[in-house]
Motif scaffolding. Structure first.
Motif, PDB file in Angstrom:
ATOM      1  N   SER A 270       0.850  -1.194   0.000  1.00 19.83           N
ATOM      2  CA  SER A 270       0.000   0.000   0.000  1.00 19.83           C
ATOM      3  C   SER A 270       0.884   1.240   0.000  1.00 19.83           C
ATOM      4  N   HIS A 271       0.428   2.258  -0.705  1.00 17.25           N
ATOM      5  CA  HIS A 271       1.211   3.488  -0.804  1.00 17.25           C
ATOM      6  C   HIS A 271       1.358   4.152   0.566  1.00 17.25           C
ATOM      7  N   HIS A 272       0.291   4.126   1.352  1.00 15.42           N
ATOM      8  CA  HIS A 272       0.305   4.802   2.665  1.00 15.42           C
ATOM      9  C   HIS A 272       1.361   4.193   3.593  1.00 15.42           C
ATOM     10  N   LEU A 273       1.358   2.875   3.760  1.00 13.69           N
ATOM     11  CA  LEU A 273       2.298   2.235   4.680  1.00 13.69           C
ATOM     12  C   LEU A 273       3.725   2.294   4.153  1.00 13.69           C
ATOM     13  N   LEU A 381      -5.525  -1.974   3.146  1.00 11.23           N
ATOM     14  CA  LEU A 381      -5.232  -0.608   2.711  1.00 11.23           C
ATOM     15  C   LEU A 381      -5.007  -0.558   1.209  1.00 11.23           C
ATOM     16  N   LYS A 382      -4.326  -1.560   0.680  1.00 16.91           N
ATOM     17  CA  LYS A 382      -4.089  -1.617  -0.772  1.00 16.91           C
ATOM     18  C   LYS A 382      -5.407  -1.668  -1.534  1.00 16.91           C
ATOM     19  N   LYS A 383      -6.304  -2.486  -1.030  1.00 14.29           N
ATOM     20  CA  LYS A 383      -7.621  -2.605  -1.671  1.00 14.29           C
ATOM     21  C   LYS A 383      -8.391  -1.289  -1.568  1.00 14.29           C
ATOM     22  N   SER A 384      -8.296  -0.632  -0.398  1.00  8.21           N
ATOM     23  CA  SER A 384      -8.987   0.642  -0.196  1.00  8.21           C
ATOM     24  C   SER A 384      -8.435   1.727  -1.109  1.00  8.21           C
ATOM     25  N   GLU A 385      -7.114   1.736  -1.290  1.00  8.16           N
ATOM     26  CA  GLU A 385      -6.488   2.726  -2.180  1.00  8.16           C
ATOM     27  C   GLU A 385      -6.899   2.506  -3.626  1.00  8.16           C
ATOM     28  N   GLU A 386      -7.025   1.250  -4.013  1.00 10.28           N
ATOM     29  CA  GLU A 386      -7.394   0.943  -5.397  1.00 10.28           C
ATOM     30  C   GLU A 386      -8.829   1.355  -5.697  1.00 10.28           C
ATOM     31  N   GLY A 388     -10.253   3.843  -4.119  1.00 12.98           N
ATOM     32  CA  GLY A 388     -10.385   5.256  -3.820  1.00 12.98           C
ATOM     33  C   GLY A 388     -10.987   5.548  -2.473  1.00 12.98           C
ATOM     34  N   GLY A 389     -10.955   4.568  -1.542  1.00 13.11           N
ATOM     35  CA  GLY A 389     -11.536   4.764  -0.205  1.00 13.11           C
ATOM     36  C   GLY A 389     -10.538   5.404   0.737  1.00 13.11           C
ATOM     37  N   ALA A 390     -11.042   5.745   1.911  1.00 12.58           N
ATOM     38  CA  ALA A 390     -10.205   6.333   2.948  1.00 12.58           C
ATOM     39  C   ALA A 390      -9.427   5.247   3.669  1.00 12.58           C
ATOM     40  N   ILE A 391      -8.417   5.648   4.431  1.00 10.37           N
ATOM     41  CA  ILE A 391      -7.637   4.699   5.208  1.00 10.37           C
ATOM     42  C   ILE A 391      -8.529   4.039   6.255  1.00 10.37           C
ATOM     43  N   CYS A 392      -8.506   2.726   6.279  1.00 11.14           N
ATOM     44  CA  CYS A 392      -9.342   1.960   7.201  1.00 11.14           C
ATOM     45  C   CYS A 392      -8.577   1.671   8.482  1.00 11.14           C
ATOM     46  N   THR A 393      -9.152   2.060   9.605  1.00  9.58           N
ATOM     47  CA  THR A 393      -8.493   1.806  10.886  1.00  9.58           C
ATOM     48  C   THR A 393      -9.090   0.603  11.607  1.00  9.58           C
ATOM     49  N   ILE A 394     -10.144   0.018  11.025  1.00  9.28           N
ATOM     50  CA  ILE A 394     -10.797  -1.161  11.604  1.00  9.28           C
ATOM     51  C   ILE A 394     -11.129  -0.902  13.067  1.00  9.28           C
ATOM     52  N   SER A 395     -11.699   0.216  13.348  1.00 11.19           N
ATOM     53  CA  SER A 395     -12.049   0.564  14.718  1.00 11.19           C
ATOM     54  C   SER A 395     -13.538   0.414  14.987  1.00 11.19           C
ATOM     55  N   GLU A 396     -14.236  -0.030  13.995  1.00  9.93           N
ATOM     56  CA  GLU A 396     -15.696  -0.213  14.180  1.00  9.93           C
ATOM     57  C   GLU A 396     -15.948  -1.522  14.922  1.00  9.93           C
TER      58      GLU A 396
END
Length: 396
Positions: A270-273, A381-386, A388-396
């Motif tokens: 993922s680009h973010h990490l 995160l890679k899937k979310s970036e592809e 176009g979603g926001a960064i998922c923190t899995i806090s739900e």
């Protein structure tokens, strides 16, 4: 549930951190840390040179350091209460010297007990200072002067009473302090400290700041006793000193995140990490990891909180068992927290190169524990970036 716990605990944490005595003592320890660390570095170098005079100076340093600590605490307490700095500092120094002389004991062994009674004495000193000026037929200047002398005489009487009580109950108090040190030094006590620290971090609060306020005086006494033992070529007494946490648990910072940083830098898809790993790589080697904690993020991230709790606990168990088998490896010297963990761990153990094997093993453990959680989170995160979603923190 976690949000409710934060709401309940945060006011209490803030109140504890703002207690005048603890706040002043914390500032005193921080002010004197550079002197302590410089002394430790010289003593560590002397482990190779083996110049006996340096070791003797080191023993003297351990004996008088509590006196410096009491003086620095008195200075900061006076500033907190806007009282006379000179009076409080001098009174605190006299208190410790009299306690040590009348009790015929070393200052480093009685340091925590003396600090406790100094807290009481300074509280009484502050209350006495508010007694109204005695009105008399003397001129105002003379009345103020005599009033001050009378208050100081009263404080010296109170000092004598507190010293008498302290010496009378010293055996019992010594047992209590010894029990606390034993609990703090035990593997269970260390694990509790670790869990509390990472819990605070995982909720966004500075875990180390809170824990160090309460435990650093105990860590400091254990460290001074360890240094004295090692300088006399005797086995150190305590494993759970502050350097143990610094170099054998918090590798890369709280949560033992250097392994995670290495994974993000080298293997993230993922680009973010990947960007975060590159940016945090240098700071991770000098134990600065706020960027990782808040940037990954680990805070309120139910997936990444698992290894954040698990990794330091495993490192505690492995390193505690390893070090317990070899008393001369007990962490006995303090070194700058910004040193790379291999150098910091080597210094803390007195320069025994065997400790590097343990430190490398702990680093590998941190990589292996974070690995499955990193792969899962990186994939999401890679899937979310592809998409176009926001960064998922899995806090739900």
């Amino acid at each position: 549930m976690l949000e409710k716990a934060i709401t309940v605990m945060q006011p209490w944490v803030e109140k504890i951190n703002e207690l005048s005595h603890l706040k002043a003592l914390k500032k005193a320890i921080v002010d004197l840390l550079p002197i302590f660390i410089a002394g430790c570095l010289i003593l560590w170098i002397n482990r190779y040179i083996k110049w006996n005079d340096i070791d003797q100076i080191g023993l003297l340093f351990c004996q008088v350091y509590p006196l410096f600590l009491v003086a620095a605490y008195g200075y900061h307490y006076a500033q907190e209460k806007q009282s006379s700095v000179i009076e409080i500092m001098v009174n605190d120094i006299i208190f410790m010297l009299l306690f040590r002389y009348l009790g015929n004991m070393s200052m480093q062994e009685s340091c925590l007990i003396v600090l406790f009674f100094t807290f009481i004495f300074n509280s009484v000193f502050h209350i006495n200072s508010k007694i109204p000026v005695i009105k008399s037929f003397f001129p105002q200047g003379a009345a103020d002067y005599l009033h001050k002398i009378m208050l100081l005489c009263l404080n010296f009487v109170i000092m004598g009473v507190l010293i008498y009580i302290g010496l009378a109950f010293y055996p019992m108090l010594s047992l209590i302090v010894g029990g606390i040190l034993g609990a703090v030094n035990s593997i269970y006590g260390i694990l509790i400290v670790i869990l509390i620290t990472v819990f605070f971090w995982s909720t966004g609060m500075h875990g180390i700041a809170f824990i160090s306020t309460l435990l650093r005086p105990f860590w400091l006494q254990m460290l001074m006793l360890n240094m004295s033992q090692l300088l006399m070529n005797q086995s150190p007494l305590y494993i759970g000193t502050e350097p143990f946490y610094q170099w054998f648990v918090w590798i890369g910072g709280s949560g033992t995140t250097l392994g995670l940083v290495m994974l993000m830098r080298c293997f993230s898809k993922s680009h973010h990490l990947r960007a975060l790993g590159k940016g945090a790589f240098k700071s991770g080697w000098v134990n600065i990891n706020e960027e990782v904690i808040f940037g990954t993020p680990i805070v309120m991230n139910k997936l990444m909180m698992i290894p954040f709790f698990l990794t330091p606990c495993i490192c505690v168990i492995v390193s505690y068992i390893w070090i317990a088998q070899q008393p001369f490896l007990y962490p006995s010297f303090l070194s700058p927290w910004v040193f790379p963990f291999l150098l910091g761990g080597l210094i803390s153990s007195g320069g025994v190169f065997q400790i590097l094997i343990l430190l490398i093993c702990l680093f590998i453990i941190s990589i292996l524990v974070y690995l499955p959680f990193f792969l899962c989170y990186d994939k999401q995160l890679k899937k979310s970036e592809e998409t176009g979603g926001a960064i998922c923190t899995i806090s739900e």
